[in-house]
Design a protein around this motif. Structure first.
Motif, mmCIF file in Angstrom:
data_model
loop_
_atom_site.group_PDB
_atom_site.id
_atom_site.type_symbol
_atom_site.label_atom_id
_atom_site.label_comp_id
_atom_site.label_asym_id
_atom_site.label_seq_id
_atom_site.Cartn_x
_atom_site.Cartn_y
_atom_site.Cartn_z
ATOM 1 N N UNK A 63 0.816 -1.218 0.000
ATOM 2 C CA UNK A 63 0.000 0.000 0.000
ATOM 3 C C UNK A 63 0.850 1.269 0.000
ATOM 4 N N UNK A 64 2.184 1.114 0.063
ATOM 5 C CA UNK A 64 3.056 2.291 0.102
ATOM 6 C C UNK A 64 3.046 2.997 1.446
ATOM 7 N N UNK A 65 2.696 2.265 2.511
ATOM 8 C CA UNK A 65 2.574 2.854 3.844
ATOM 9 C C UNK A 65 3.689 2.454 4.805
ATOM 10 N N UNK A 66 4.669 1.704 4.351
ATOM 11 C CA UNK A 66 5.766 1.250 5.206
ATOM 12 C C UNK A 66 6.959 2.183 5.022
ATOM 13 N N UNK A 67 7.423 2.798 6.121
ATOM 14 C CA UNK A 67 8.523 3.753 6.057
ATOM 15 C C UNK A 67 9.875 3.175 6.446
ATOM 16 N N UNK A 68 9.860 2.203 7.364
ATOM 17 C CA UNK A 68 11.138 1.734 7.891
ATOM 18 C C UNK A 68 11.028 0.285 8.349
ATOM 19 N N UNK A 69 12.108 -0.456 8.148
ATOM 20 C CA UNK A 69 12.236 -1.819 8.664
ATOM 21 C C UNK A 69 13.437 -1.832 9.597
ATOM 22 N N UNK A 70 13.190 -2.219 10.847
ATOM 23 C CA UNK A 70 14.254 -2.398 11.841
ATOM 24 C C UNK A 70 14.252 -3.873 12.214
ATOM 25 N N UNK A 109 15.405 2.249 5.410
ATOM 26 C CA UNK A 109 14.266 3.073 5.020
ATOM 27 C C UNK A 109 13.627 2.412 3.799
ATOM 28 N N UNK A 110 12.307 2.615 3.658
ATOM 29 C CA UNK A 110 11.550 1.978 2.595
ATOM 30 C C UNK A 110 10.888 3.065 1.757
ATOM 31 N N UNK A 111 11.094 2.997 0.460
ATOM 32 C CA UNK A 111 10.425 3.922 -0.449
ATOM 33 C C UNK A 111 9.205 3.237 -1.049
ATOM 34 N N UNK A 112 8.121 4.001 -1.264
ATOM 35 C CA UNK A 112 6.940 3.403 -1.907
ATOM 36 C C UNK A 112 7.278 2.899 -3.302
ATOM 37 N N UNK A 113 6.517 1.927 -3.785
ATOM 38 C CA UNK A 113 6.734 1.363 -5.122
ATOM 39 C C UNK A 113 6.441 2.407 -6.189
#
Length: 185
Positions: free
Chosen positions: A133-140, A181-185
């Motif tokens: 959904x493009x709502x994930x900003x970060x993975x730790x 950090x995660x960028x939206x698709x």
């Protein structure tokens, strides 16, 4: 707008839990106490959290929360559980059961977090839905020196390197902590 963060531990070969949905492998790793201290600081910045039904059921069972609701670990935090099934509520805890797509709960989740972060507790499929959904900003992710033959995958989605940027690497006992950090698709 709050950041949406997936903060979890995984085995070296990328499993969140074993085939029985157990985290027993995690609690025997030397140095886990140091990682827990850092987690407490992380949790202070969280205004709301969301998890899937399997994660919720494991927490309730592992902590025996139906008999001891005072042990709810996320007191003072709006806690959402995304599930298509009816689940027992923990007495006195701010647990909000929702169903459907993550986009359908997004406004309520964001409002509940206020100016603080949203923690995606797990599992991996729920986190994948946020990524989709493009709502994930970060993975730790804290990588433990453990391998399992099978289990629940860390994130059962394909995220290419053009969407993930390594921001930080640290060591906490036997854990390697990676922040992307995660960028939206």
């Amino acid at each position: 707008m709050p950041r949406v963060i997936f903060n979890t531990a995984t085995t070296l070969n990328g499993f969140l839990a074993d085939t029985e949905d157990s985290l027993s492998w995690l609690f025997v790793v030397p140095g886990a106490e140091g990682a827990e201290n850092d987690f407490g600081r992380f949790l202070e910045g969280v205004g709301a959290l969301i998890m899937g039904s399997t994660t919720y059921e494991w927490i309730v069972e592992h902590e025996k929360l139906l008999d001891h609701p005072e042990k709810w670990p996320y007191a003072g935090k709006a806690s959402f559980v995304l599930s298509s099934r009816s689940l027992p509520a923990v007495a006195g805890a701010d647990v909000r059961f929702r169903s459907g797509d993550v986009r359908g709960v997004w406004d309520e989740l964001r409002d509940a977090a206020g100016n603080q972060d949203i923690w995606l507790v797990g599992g991996g499929d729920l986190v994948g839905q946020f990524a989709d959904a493009g709502l994930l900003d970060e993975i730790r992710v804290s990588v433990a020196p453990v391998t399992l033959e099978a289990g629940r995958p860390l994130l059962p989605r394909r995220l290419e390197s053009d969407r993930l940027r390594l921001e930080k690497v640290t060591q906490a006992g036997q854990f390697a902590e990676l922040v992307y950090s995660v960028r939206p698709a």
